[in-house]
Scaffold this motif. Sequence first.
Motif, PDB file in Angstrom:
ATOM      1  N   ARG A  61      35.794 -41.264 -12.474  1.00 44.83           N
ATOM      2  CA  ARG A  61      34.830 -40.267 -11.999  1.00 44.83           C
ATOM      3  C   ARG A  61      35.552 -38.977 -11.604  1.00 44.83           C
ATOM      4  NH1 ARG A  61      31.382 -42.231  -7.099  1.00 44.83           N
ATOM      5  NH2 ARG A  61      30.737 -43.726  -8.726  1.00 44.83           N
ATOM      6  N   PRO A  62      35.183 -37.827 -12.180  1.00 42.55           N
ATOM      7  CA  PRO A  62      35.809 -36.548 -11.791  1.00 42.55           C
ATOM      8  C   PRO A  62      35.563 -36.252 -10.316  1.00 42.55           C
ATOM      9  CG  PRO A  62      34.597 -36.319 -13.848  1.00 42.55           C
ATOM     10  CD  PRO A  62      34.218 -37.654 -13.280  1.00 42.55           C
ATOM     11  N   THR A  63      36.571 -35.743  -9.653  1.00 49.77           N
ATOM     12  CA  THR A  63      36.515 -35.453  -8.227  1.00 49.77           C
ATOM     13  C   THR A  63      37.165 -34.108  -7.958  1.00 49.77           C
ATOM     14  OG1 THR A  63      36.731 -37.827  -7.786  1.00 49.77           O
ATOM     15  CG2 THR A  63      37.035 -36.331  -5.932  1.00 49.77           C
ATOM     16  N   THR A  64      36.622 -33.358  -7.008  1.00 52.47           N
ATOM     17  CA  THR A  64      37.189 -32.062  -6.628  1.00 52.47           C
ATOM     18  C   THR A  64      38.087 -32.224  -5.415  1.00 52.47           C
ATOM     19  OG1 THR A  64      35.253 -30.890  -7.481  1.00 52.47           O
ATOM     20  CG2 THR A  64      36.652 -29.704  -5.950  1.00 52.47           C
ATOM     21  N   LEU A  65      39.325 -31.713  -5.537  1.00 56.49           N
ATOM     22  CA  LEU A  65      40.317 -31.800  -4.462  1.00 56.49           C
ATOM     23  C   LEU A  65      40.965 -30.437  -4.248  1.00 56.49           C
ATOM     24  CD1 LEU A  65      42.189 -35.077  -5.519  1.00 56.49           C
ATOM     25  CD2 LEU A  65      40.469 -34.856  -3.710  1.00 56.49           C
ATOM     26  N   PRO A  66      41.624 -30.239  -3.101  1.00 57.01           N
ATOM     27  CA  PRO A  66      42.413 -29.018  -2.928  1.00 57.01           C
ATOM     28  C   PRO A  66      43.545 -28.985  -3.960  1.00 57.01           C
ATOM     29  CG  PRO A  66      42.101 -30.148  -0.829  1.00 57.01           C
ATOM     30  CD  PRO A  66      41.630 -31.078  -1.887  1.00 57.01           C
ATOM     31  N   LEU A  67      43.927 -27.788  -4.361  1.00 61.29           N
ATOM     32  CA  LEU A  67      44.932 -27.641  -5.405  1.00 61.29           C
ATOM     33  C   LEU A  67      46.233 -28.359  -5.069  1.00 61.29           C
ATOM     34  CD1 LEU A  67      45.918 -26.345  -8.041  1.00 61.29           C
ATOM     35  CD2 LEU A  67      46.484 -24.292  -6.740  1.00 61.29           C
ATOM     36  N   TRP A  68      46.686 -28.266  -3.825  1.00 62.60           N
ATOM     37  CA  TRP A  68      47.974 -28.880  -3.465  1.00 62.60           C
ATOM     38  C   TRP A  68      47.945 -30.382  -3.657  1.00 62.60           C
ATOM     39  CZ3 TRP A  68      48.457 -32.628   0.251  1.00 62.60           C
ATOM     40  CH2 TRP A  68      47.403 -32.751   1.178  1.00 62.60           C
ATOM     41  N   LEU A  69      46.814 -31.020  -3.304  1.00 60.11           N
ATOM     42  CA  LEU A  69      46.695 -32.466  -3.439  1.00 60.11           C
ATOM     43  C   LEU A  69      46.539 -32.864  -4.904  1.00 60.11           C
ATOM     44  CD1 LEU A  69      46.514 -35.237  -2.179  1.00 60.11           C
ATOM     45  CD2 LEU A  69      44.065 -34.833  -1.731  1.00 60.11           C
ATOM     46  N   ALA A  70      45.800 -32.069  -5.657  1.00 63.03           N
ATOM     47  CA  ALA A  70      45.641 -32.345  -7.084  1.00 63.03           C
ATOM     48  C   ALA A  70      46.987 -32.286  -7.800  1.00 63.03           C
ATOM     49  CB  ALA A  70      44.666 -31.349  -7.698  1.00 63.03           C
ATOM     50  N   LEU A  71      47.816 -31.294  -7.463  1.00 57.37           N
ATOM     51  CA  LEU A  71      49.135 -31.179  -8.081  1.00 57.37           C
ATOM     52  C   LEU A  71      50.027 -32.351  -7.692  1.00 57.37           C
ATOM     53  CD1 LEU A  71      49.771 -27.358  -7.599  1.00 57.37           C
ATOM     54  CD2 LEU A  71      49.396 -28.530  -9.775  1.00 57.37           C
ATOM     55  N   ALA A  97      55.463 -15.984  -2.034  1.00 54.18           N
ATOM     56  CA  ALA A  97      55.345 -17.346  -1.504  1.00 54.18           C
ATOM     57  C   ALA A  97      54.126 -17.474  -0.597  1.00 54.18           C
ATOM     58  CB  ALA A  97      56.620 -17.717  -0.743  1.00 54.18           C
ATOM     59  N   GLU A  98      53.855 -16.449   0.220  1.00 52.56           N
ATOM     60  CA  GLU A  98      52.692 -16.496   1.112  1.00 52.56           C
ATOM     61  C   GLU A  98      51.385 -16.449   0.327  1.00 52.56           C
ATOM     62  OE1 GLU A  98      54.685 -14.289   5.012  1.00 52.56           O
ATOM     63  OE2 GLU A  98      53.763 -13.105   3.417  1.00 52.56           O
ATOM     64  N   THR A  99      51.343 -15.638  -0.721  1.00 54.39           N
ATOM     65  CA  THR A  99      50.147 -15.563  -1.551  1.00 54.39           C
ATOM     66  C   THR A  99      49.886 -16.884  -2.246  1.00 54.39           C
ATOM     67  OG1 THR A  99      50.626 -13.227  -1.953  1.00 54.39           O
ATOM     68  CG2 THR A  99      49.000 -14.264  -3.384  1.00 54.39           C
ATOM     69  N   ALA A 100      50.950 -17.514  -2.745  1.00 59.12           N
ATOM     70  CA  ALA A 100      50.802 -18.811  -3.404  1.00 59.12           C
ATOM     71  C   ALA A 100      50.348 -19.871  -2.410  1.00 59.12           C
ATOM     72  CB  ALA A 100      52.110 -19.219  -4.063  1.00 59.12           C
ATOM     73  N   PHE A 101      50.849 -19.804  -1.169  1.00 59.66           N
ATOM     74  CA  PHE A 101      50.455 -20.774  -0.150  1.00 59.66           C
ATOM     75  C   PHE A 101      48.958 -20.681   0.159  1.00 59.66           C
ATOM     76  CE2 PHE A 101      49.706 -21.738   4.356  1.00 59.66           C
ATOM     77  CZ  PHE A 101      50.103 -23.074   4.397  1.00 59.66           C
ATOM     78  N   LEU A 102      48.449 -19.458   0.254  1.00 63.13           N
ATOM     79  CA  LEU A 102      47.035 -19.275   0.550  1.00 63.13           C
ATOM     80  C   LEU A 102      46.147 -19.835  -0.552  1.00 63.13           C
ATOM     81  CD1 LEU A 102      47.072 -15.643   1.993  1.00 63.13           C
ATOM     82  CD2 LEU A 102      46.811 -17.782   3.259  1.00 63.13           C
ATOM     83  N   CYS A 103      46.701 -19.973  -1.745  1.00 64.67           N
ATOM     84  CA  CYS A 103      45.933 -20.458  -2.888  1.00 64.67           C
ATOM     85  C   CYS A 103      45.808 -21.974  -2.896  1.00 64.67           C
ATOM     86  CB  CYS A 103      46.616 -19.977  -4.177  1.00 64.67           C
ATOM     87  SG  CYS A 103      46.154 -20.819  -5.695  1.00 64.67           S
ATOM     88  N   GLU A 104      46.614 -22.679  -2.098  1.00 66.71           N
ATOM     89  CA  GLU A 104      46.728 -24.126  -2.233  1.00 66.71           C
ATOM     90  C   GLU A 104      45.464 -24.894  -1.859  1.00 66.71           C
ATOM     91  OE1 GLU A 104      50.191 -25.420  -0.143  1.00 66.71           O
ATOM     92  OE2 GLU A 104      51.536 -24.734  -1.736  1.00 66.71           O
ATOM     93  N   ASN A 105      44.534 -24.266  -1.154  1.00 66.64           N
ATOM     94  CA  ASN A 105      43.289 -24.944  -0.809  1.00 66.64           C
ATOM     95  C   ASN A 105      42.165 -24.657  -1.804  1.00 66.64           C
ATOM     96  OD1 ASN A 105      43.907 -26.525   1.462  1.00 66.64           O
ATOM     97  ND2 ASN A 105      43.818 -24.747   2.800  1.00 66.64           N
ATOM     98  N   GLU A 106      42.462 -23.925  -2.872  1.00 68.54           N
ATOM     99  CA  GLU A 106      41.453 -23.686  -3.904  1.00 68.54           C
ATOM    100  C   GLU A 106      41.022 -25.026  -4.522  1.00 68.54           C
ATOM    101  OE1 GLU A 106      39.979 -20.842  -5.144  1.00 68.54           O
ATOM    102  OE2 GLU A 106      40.851 -19.746  -3.472  1.00 68.54           O
TER     103      GLU A 106
END
Length: 203
Positions: A48-58, A12-21
């Motif tokens: 228009r394509p936009t780059t967002l943090p993974l958590w927000l994109a999901l 869970a901690e490893t997945a959390f650290l990934c959320e800002n990718e």
Amino acid sequence: MALPLPAGLTPAETAFLCENEPITVIPRQRMQSIELLSGPTPQLNPPRPTTLPLWLALLLHRQNRATLVPPPWLTPAGLETILAAELASPEFCDMLPFHWVEIAQALVSGGCLGGEEAVVGRLVRGVREVRGGKVRGFVVAGEGGVRGVGTVGAWEVGEVRGVVAGVGGGLARLGGGGGAEGRREEEEEDEDEEGGIEMGEGF
């Protein structure tokens, strides 16, 4: 008495650290910038394509407000290329990001791959098995450290932690550790080995 915390990070901690990718999305509706602790997000203007943090994109994908665009490496063609490169060389392929397993798991479980989740999941398992064998082989063989360690992912580091602890403990015992102290260290290492990271469902 408090239970000792396991060494290393939990899944869970490893997945959390990934959320800002960063991940690319194609907005389906306009959305103003949001002020976050890390700074403001880009304004969303379809299409228009936009780059967002993974958590927000999901989150936007689940709300049907944006379509998530998988990174090139997380497509059937990209993974087949990576798998072929991993099988053809003892070195680690440098085409994957540090949090590649976590990103793949999030997008597959979130249904973000346009119906290709099953194929992508199978290929991810294949790549993971090949790379995992390389990591364990280099550590056990005493290669003077894992070659290409910069391309080993966060999840892979967690998986091999128990192997590294076991090898280090074995070398310590060969160097003269014995008696009650040696048995106590061996028991602690056995507990550590049981704390390796495991993949979630679908992998």
